[in-house]
Scaffold this active site. Structure first.
Site, PDB file in Angstrom:
ATOM      1  CB  CYS A 137      -0.925  -0.013   1.214  1.00 35.48           C
ATOM      2  SG  CYS A 137      -1.947   1.458   1.329  1.00 35.48           S
ATOM      3  CB  CYS A 149      -0.532   2.540   4.082  1.00 30.65           C
ATOM      4  SG  CYS A 149      -1.969   1.797   3.339  1.00 30.65           S
ATOM      5  CG  ASP A 150       3.231   1.148   4.418  1.00 26.36           C
ATOM      6  OD1 ASP A 150       2.764   1.675   5.438  1.00 26.36           O
ATOM      7  OD2 ASP A 150       3.066  -0.041   4.124  1.00 26.36           O
TER       8      ASP A 150
END
Ligand code: NDP
Length: 328
Positions: free
Chosen positions: A137, A140-141
């Site tokens: 992701c 997200c990261d």
């Protein structure tokens, strides 16, 4: 074997299911959440979360889910440590579901929040280095790879979108695809090819993720040429696997409509399935946004619509009772 009855039966305990539970409980529906195989959902396998509103500092995915669960229970949700293995939708409300434990769950409304799972390559090093350089992701990261060289694996819309997104953080993004053409939409491909900081490597499959989980994490990828079979190494500190998501809809096959990718179909802009009283929210019905906050939003919508459905159901039942009493 016990039977549990509720006004709102929720299958799944990620942000969608727990948000539905919080709203449902506060509306007096005494919801039951059947948690499933991964209590807390996909956020329990991510680490740092920086994009969930309300928290200035970095929070941990598992912690966020514990808090959501605690809030849901605090307002009156019953959490069940069970996995639904069968559900009867065709007979209409009340809906009956059976858990792995053998227990039966009966809900006047059914909220499906079973989520989706990112697909993984299943090659050596992937699992060990997950969260230590390997991610599924970028939204997200991606932030954690600021200034670092990163790679994205895949050739569909998700891979191209992730590669484009990562240019916000990284100067050097490489898309690695197993064929010599992309599956992604043309407009996304045009943007990708035009981007000065993205390189595409064709006809390469990842054979292995290289690195030490205990010190430094990912350092590179062992690549196999899918045409010649030749092996090579690609140095990178971040690798994003973007080979698609699989919605968890096995339970509903042949019972509810799914689209060509297997996601539950809902009425546009609502969480309503074609069956009155059955609602779908979160990643099981959303292959576009797939964020914790959007899942929570659709969970809220499902609870509000469930409440409306119950109000009309109660009205109809009361009318029937009155008519029966009048004709007795
Ligand atoms: P897709 O299934 O469309 O693409 C998956 C990609 O990963 C393909 O290029 C495939 O290669 C590759 N792949 C699959 N398995 C492997 C493997 N084992 N090793 C190497 N490569 C592999 O998934 P997406 O997540 O990209 O998209 C899913 C759905 O969501 C699609 O319908 C898409 O259109 C939609 N979507 C829409 C968006 C939007 O509208 N903005 C954004 C993101 C997704 P190959 O091509 O060789 O099969």
């Amino acid at each position: 074997m016990a039977t549990h009855t509720t006004r709102m039966l929720i299958i799944g305990s990620g942000p969608a299911g727990l948000s539905a539970a919080i709203y449902g409980a506060r509306a007096g529906m005494e919801p039951i959440v059947v948690q499933g195989l991964q209590p807390g959902g996909q956020l329990t396998i991510t680490t740092d979360v920086e994009n969930y509103p309300g928290f200035r500092d970095v929070i941990q995915g598992p912690w966020l889910m514990q808090e959501m669960q605690a809030q849901a229970e605090h307002v009156g949700t019953r959490m069940m440590w069970d996995t639904i293995v069968d559900v009867d939708i065709a007979s209409g409300s009340p809906f009956r579901a059976v858990g792995d434990s053998g227990d039966e769950y009966i809900g006047d409304t059914l909220v499906i929040a079973t989520g989706a799972q990112a697909k993984w390559l299943g090659v050596p090093g992937e699992q060990e280095l997950s969260g230590k350089g390997v991610s599924a992701c970028a939204t997200c990261d991606g932030f954690f790879y600021r200034g670092k060289k990163v790679a994205v694996i895949g050739g569909g819309n998700t891979a191209v979108e992730e590669a484009l997104y990562l240019t916000n953080h990284s100067e050097d993004v490489t898309l690695i695809h197993r064929r010599d053409e992309l599956r992604a939409e043309k407009i996304l491909q045009d943007r990708l090819f035009a981007h000065p900081r993205i390189t595409v490597i064709w006809n390469k499959a990842v054979d292995r993720f290289i690195g030490d989980p205990a010190s430094g994490g990912l350092t590179g990828l062992a690549l196999r040429d899918t045409v010649t079979g030749e092996m090579s190494e690609f140095a990178t500190e971040g690798a994003f696997v973007a080979i698609g998501h699989a919605p968890s809809t096995e339970l509903f096959k042949g019972k509810l409509e799914t689209d060509e990718s297997g996601y539950l179909v809902v009425e546009a802009g609502t969480p309503k399935t074609a069956v009155p009283g059955v609602f779908a929210c979160g990643d099981v019905m959303d292959h576009t946004y797939r964020q914790a906050v959007t899942a929570a939003g659709t969970g809220c919508m499902a609870a509000l619509d469930a409440e409306r459905f119950l109000a009309s159901l109660d009205f109809a039942r009361n009318q029937q009772k009155k008519e029966a009493a009048a004709s007795a």
